[in-house]
Structure formats: structure tokens, C-alpha cells
Scaffold this active site. Structure first.
Site, PDB file in Angstrom:
ATOM      1  N   LYS A  87       2.905   5.865   6.946  1.00 49.79           N
ATOM      2  CA  LYS A  87       2.262   6.312   5.705  1.00 49.79           C
ATOM      3  C   LYS A  87       1.391   7.545   5.945  1.00 49.79           C
ATOM      4  CE  LYS A  87      -0.942   3.243   4.369  1.00 49.79           C
ATOM      5  NZ  LYS A  87      -1.893   2.063   4.332  1.00 49.79           N
TER       6      LYS A  87
ATOM      7  N   SER B 257      -1.452  -0.060  -0.211  1.00 50.14           N
ATOM      8  CA  SER B 257      -1.312   1.372  -0.123  1.00 50.14           C
ATOM      9  C   SER B 257      -0.093   1.828   0.668  1.00 50.14           C
ATOM     10  CB  SER B 257      -2.574   1.978   0.503  1.00 50.14           C
ATOM     11  OG  SER B 257      -2.753   1.519   1.823  1.00 50.14           O
TER      12      SER B 257
ATOM     13  N   SER C  94      -2.599  -4.001   1.895  1.00 45.95           N
ATOM     14  CA  SER C  94      -1.824  -2.755   1.855  1.00 45.95           C
ATOM     15  C   SER C  94      -0.515  -2.765   2.646  1.00 45.95           C
ATOM     16  CB  SER C  94      -2.677  -1.585   2.344  1.00 45.95           C
ATOM     17  OG  SER C  94      -3.577  -1.205   1.331  1.00 45.95           O
TER      18      SER C  94
END
Ligand SMILES: *[C@@H]1O[C@H](CO)[C@@H](O)[C@H](O)[C@H]1NC(C)=O
Ligand SMILES: *[C@@H]1O[C@H](CO)[C@@H](O)[C@H](O)[C@H]1NC(C)=O
Ligand SMILES: *[C@@H]1O[C@H](CO)[C@@H](O)[C@H](O)[C@H]1NC(C)=O
Length: 529
Positions: free
Chosen positions: A134, A209, A233
Site C-alpha cells: 500500500k 486502509s 486495515s
């Protein structure tokens, strides 16, 4: 009405009223969302390359045994990413050229016989295997924005610890995936790269996330992924996208190189960096590498006898302001319990841990730091500026997302860092941790919903804000938890549960995840939904 109900305190009554109001709002909102998104939706193409369906450990084995080259695997991933990304918008920055160079070197190392396949398996177990991570993770030469417009030009000058450790074992990074603004929401949307869409239904969210990572893994665009999880997340995107995701025990995997960095020790104990995969069998070896020198604490090689486990479950946290758990998820969880009971002769015990009701305030309060949220996403702090940005957002000219600004406002309200109320919730956290530690001991696992509903529509999390309390409370406890996919629910969207074990007993929840992958089929190809 019973006398106990009649005697309810005004506070309880207020919560009830709020609960009903929230229910009405979320139901009405769902109706409008379904009208808005109802006919939309793009199907992604089928996965035609068999190699993309294999576990990472199998891809690695084939590469070192010269059955396939790293370059071939990488080129297959690149084709797949290009194929799905226009529909999903999950992949935000590539390093294709550099990755190809590294793949050629990996192939050369296999070909020239400097090391035998056995040596390679030991010293470079993921040689030539492409992966993604990410965009809040520092990767030398790539952007490091965390979805914050103020950081849109920041380029990282070094690799985060986990990225370095994986590269040392031969893995090859292909690029970065999308996140929410500052990684602080469960929908992956920001004003640099836009919104990421769910491969099972593009009208739905991917979670956050590590949302871009969840989507690209589900769509088979890379062989494995690296995420991080401070309130769910890793586990929420894994759940919404029907893959496996593991949040490790506290203080095992280094959180170095992440933006925002965890400032306090407590917050560092909440944050777990871990693997996201289509196959449960990849989780243990990847975690072992990511943990570096700390991996010995996890005794990942020690075999786990499933029949000796104690299994506990709870189908709801019964918290105010969160949705009731979807019946598909409740059914799936009971099927898991029955399976473990029948197949392995394990005694299963249903729990009702009362303190879980307080999950949301415990997480919200103990997450507070001296540095407030707004300082990370705005040049000028202050309520006035937040309000100004909200107006600018409404007319479409703010760099901040609406949810980012609302989070900044909510971060200013409620108990602040170090206050008496903060300490009160800290005590509740300690109490809950003790309750969990006593229950789980050295041989227990706890089955719990990852989230009460399958992936909602885009923007819908706004009216279901607190549904993420199921994952967040586990962060407060610093315990390891694995999200396990359990097929698709009635809307054709992935469902599943999380499995929690005691500190440093990651091998227990990971072993159960492997067993459930075999028994329930694990990841389902999106186009076959
Ligand atoms: C996606 O969801 C919408 C709205 O619920 C629905 O109309 C549509 O059929 C779904 N698409 C797929 C591929 O399941
Ligand atoms: C084999 O290939 C690797 C990777 O390119 C290289 O570092 C190594 O020096 C080569 N060994 C020999 C004997 O050519
Ligand atoms: C091992 O754990 C310690 C904290 O317990 C941490 O500071 C360190 O970064 C970890 N090492 C690795 C390689 O993750």
C-alpha cells in the site's frame, strides 16, 4: 415493558434513541444508494493464467525448479494489472522496469547454479515472486503519499523494514496500491488517485486502509500483498474482497517506514503490519520473513494440533450504533463451529463478553495522540479551517476528502490524550485484555465477525461509521487475528470471519485459517461470482 427496562438510566435511553435514529438513517440511505448504484457496475475479465491462481509458495517452488521463469510470472501480473485496473482503480504506481530487471537477475541466479534449489528454498524462499504493497509504506524511489494531497510529491528515499526483509528473501515489488486519506477510514478514496472499486461488484467499497491491496489480491494482479492494520486495515479489506489477511501480535513486525508513523508505544502496539493473500498457506512463511529476528518468538514452525485447541465464539458485540450482524455471516460462523466440532472433536463454547459493547469508545479514545489528525492533512490547523475546507469540499475544490475532514472534527471532540476520561478507557482496555488473555491461554482461539455486513456501496460507510468496531477492538488488545473468507453471501459479495488468538500465538489462528481454507474453499475467483 419490564420493570428493569422502565428503570433504564437516561443515558441508556439516549443511546437507544440514537440507535433507532441511526438505523432509520442507514436503512433510508441504503435505499437511495441502491437506486443510485443499482444499474451500474462493471465486470472484470476472467483469470486466464493458471499461475495467478497458485499460492505464493507454489509460484516460488516452480521458479526455483525452473518450471517457470520469474520474468514470465511478472509479465503475467503486469498484464493482469493493466487488464483490471481501469475497472478497479486499485494500483496507483508501478516500478515495472526495475521489477523486470530484478526478475531477470532472479532467473539468472536459478539458471547459473550458484545455489541449489534446496539452498534457494532456505535462503531465498520467495525468489522471483512479485508482490505489491500500500502507498503508506516507504519504498525507495516511489511516491509515499498515504493519500494526502499535501504529500503528493513526496518520494521515499529508502525501503521500510518489511519491504527490505521481503526483498532480501528474493521477492520482487511491482508497485503500490490505493489507500484512504491518511489511511484513516474504511473506504479507499482520496483526492490524489480517486476511488477503488470492489472486484466482486464495482458499486461496492473495497474497505480500508489496505483497500487497493485487498482488491488487487482478489483480482489476482499480484502474487501476494503487504498491508498494515491499526483498526482493521488489513482484515476489513481482506473480508470485503474475499481473501486472507493477518494482523500479527503487537511488537513483532516492524512498523518502520509507515506514514503516519505511530508516535506512542501504545499506538505502535495497535498497529500490525502483515500479509494479505489468496491462500492461507502463504501467511505463515510470509509472516516469518516480515518478523525478521522476532519470528522466533512466534514459533511458527512448531506444529499445531487442531484437536487440542479450545474454540470460543461470539456472533455479535451487541454494541450500540453498529449494525446487527448479517444472517449470512452468522450462519457461516456457526458452520465453522459445527465443522470444527464434528471434524476435530473440539468443544466449542459461545461467549458473551460484555465489555465488547464498549469497543468503539475504547478504540476511539485510546487512539488519541498529542498530534491531532488535522495536522497531518492540512497546512493550517483549527476548527475554522476544517469548516472552511468542508465548504470547499462540497463545491469540489478541496484537497481533503469529506470523511478526512469529518475525522479531523471528531478527533477534536471526545476525550483527549492524557485526560481522566482517556485513562478511564485505558483501564477498560486493560480489563478487556486480561479477560481475553485468561480465556485464550496457550491453546485458545476466538471466532468473531470481521465486520457485521458484506461490502456496502461507495460512500455508504458514512452512515455506518461505527461498524468497524469488530476489528478495531482487537487492535487495542495487541492480539493476532486472521480474516478468513467463507464464500459469497446472497448479494454475491464475500463474507467471512476473523480468528483471534493470544499474544504471540499467531500460529494458532493461522493454522485454523489453513484448515478452513481447505474445508470451505477460501478465495473465490471474482468473475465466477
Ligand atoms: C452489483 O450490485 C448491484 C446493486 O446491488 C446489482 O444490481 C448488480 O446486479 C450487482 N452486480 C453483480 C455483478 O453482481
Ligand atoms: C549467477 O547469477 C547471479 C544473479 O545475476 C549473480 O549475482 C552471480 O554472480 C552469478 N553467478 C555466476 C557463477 O555466474
Ligand atoms: C522486533 O521487535 C522489536 C520490538 O519488540 C522492534 O523494535 C523491532 O523492529 C522488531 N524487529 C523486526 C525485524 O521487525
Amino acid at each position: 415493558m419490564s420493570t428493569t427496562e422502565a428503570k433504564q438510566s437516561p443515558m441508556k435511553l439516549k443511546l437507544r434513541v440514537l440507535h433507532v435514529i441511526r438505523l432509520v438513517i442507514s436503512t433510508v440511505a441504503r435505499f437511495f444508494f441502491s437506486l443510485y448504484y443499482g444499474t451500474e457496475g462493471v465486470k472484470i475479465s476472467e483469470i486466464t493464467d493458471d499461475i495467478l491462481k497458485q499460492p505464493a509458495v507454489e509460484v516460488a517452488r516452480r521458479i526455483r525448479n525452473k518450471e517457470i521463469t520469474s520474468v514470465e510470472v511478472l509479465e503475467t501480473c503486469i498484464r493482469r494489472i493493466k487488464d483490471v485496473n481501469s475497472a478497479l482503480n486499485c494500483f496507483v504506481e508501478d516500478r515495472f522496469e526495475l521489477a523486470l530487471k530484478e526478475a531477470r537477475e532472479a532467473d539468472e541466479l536459478v539458471r547459473n547454479g550458484t545455489m541449489t534449489p534446496e539452498q534457494l528454498e532456505k535462503e531465498k524462499p520467495f525468489l522471483g515472486v512479485p508482490f505489491t504493497t500500500k502507498d503508506c509504506m516507504s519504498v525507495k524511489g516511489l511516491h509515499h503519499t498515504s493519500g494526502v494531497v499535501l504529500r503528493k510529491d513526496v518520494i521515499a528515499d529508502r525501503d521500510a523494514d518489511v519491504i527490505r526483509l521481503l526483498k532480501e528473501k528474493g521477492a520482487i515489488l511491482i508497485g503500490l496500491t490505493n489507500v484512504p486519506e491518511l489511511c484513516m477510514w474504511w473506504e479507499s478514496h482520496n483526492h490524489i488517485y480517486g476511488r477503488t472499486k470492489n472486484p466482486y461488484n464495482t458499486t461496492r467499497i473495497v474497505g480500508g486502509s489496505s483497500g487497493g491491496e485487498g482488491a488487487i489480491q482478489a483480482a489476482a494482479g499480484s502474487i501476494f500483498g503487504v498491508g498494515s492494520d491499526i483498526g482493521g486495515s488489513i482484515r476489513m479489506p481482506a473480508f470485503f474482497n474475499g481473501i486472507f489477511g493477518h494482523k500479527p501480535s503487537k511488537f513483532i513486525v516492524s512498523n518502520d517506514g509507515q506514514y503516519p508513523p505511530p508516535v506512542t508505544d501504545l499506538r505502535n502496539s495497535f498497529l500490525g503490519t502483515g500479509p494479505m493473500t489468496r491462500h492461507a498457506v502463504d501467511l505463515k512463511p510470509l509472516l516469518g520473513i516480515m518478523a525478521g529476528e522476532n519470528s522466533t518468538k512466534l514459533k511458527l514452525d512448531q506444529p499445531v494440533d487442531i484437536t487440542k485447541l479450545k474454540v470460543y465464539y461470539q456472533v455479535s458485540n451487541n454494541a450500540p450504533l453498529t449494525d446487527p450482524v448479517d444472517p449470512d455471516i452468522v450462519t457461516a460462523m456457526k458452520q465453522v463451529a459445527t465443522f470444527l466440532e464434528r471434524q476435530h472433536n473440539i468443544k466449542i463454547e459461545e461467549k458473551n463478553i460484555k465489555l465488547l459493547k464498549k469497543s468503539m469508545p475504547i478504540w476511539m479514545t485510546t487512539m488519541k495522540e498529542e498530534t491531532t489528525f488535522e495536522k497531518y492533512i492540512m497546512t493550517k490547523a483549527g476548527v475554522g479551517n476544517i469548516i472552511k475546507e468542508i465548504f470547499k469540499n462540497i463545491i469540489g475544490c478541496s484537497g481533503n476528502t469529506l470523511i478526512g475532514l469529518l475525522t479531523a472534527l471528531s478527533d477534536r471532540s471526545g476525550a483527549q490524550y492524557g485526560t481522566e476520561e482517556y485513562n478511564y478507557y485505558l483501564k477498560l482496555r486493560d480489563q478487556l485484555e486480561k479477560e481475553f488473555t485468561d480465556m485464550l491461554g496457550d491453546d485458545g482461539v476466538f471466532l468473531f465477525p470481521t465486520h457485521p455486513t458484506p461490502a456496502p456501496y461507495h460512500n455508504e460507510p458514512l452512515v455506518r461509521a461505527f461498524n468497524f468496531s469488530y476489528t478495531a477492538i482487537i487492535n487495542c488488545l495487541g492480539m493476532p487475528a486472521t480474516t478468513v473468507p467463507l464464500g459469497l453471501g446472497r448479494e454475491g459479495l464475500p463474507i467471512g470471519i476473523q480468528i483471534v488468538s493470544n499474544h504471540n500465538n499467531d500460529r494458532l489462528c493461522l493454522t485454523v485459517a489453513e484448515e478452513l481454507d481447505r474445508a470451505f474453499g477460501g478465495w473465490v475467483e471474482p468473475q465466477k461470482s
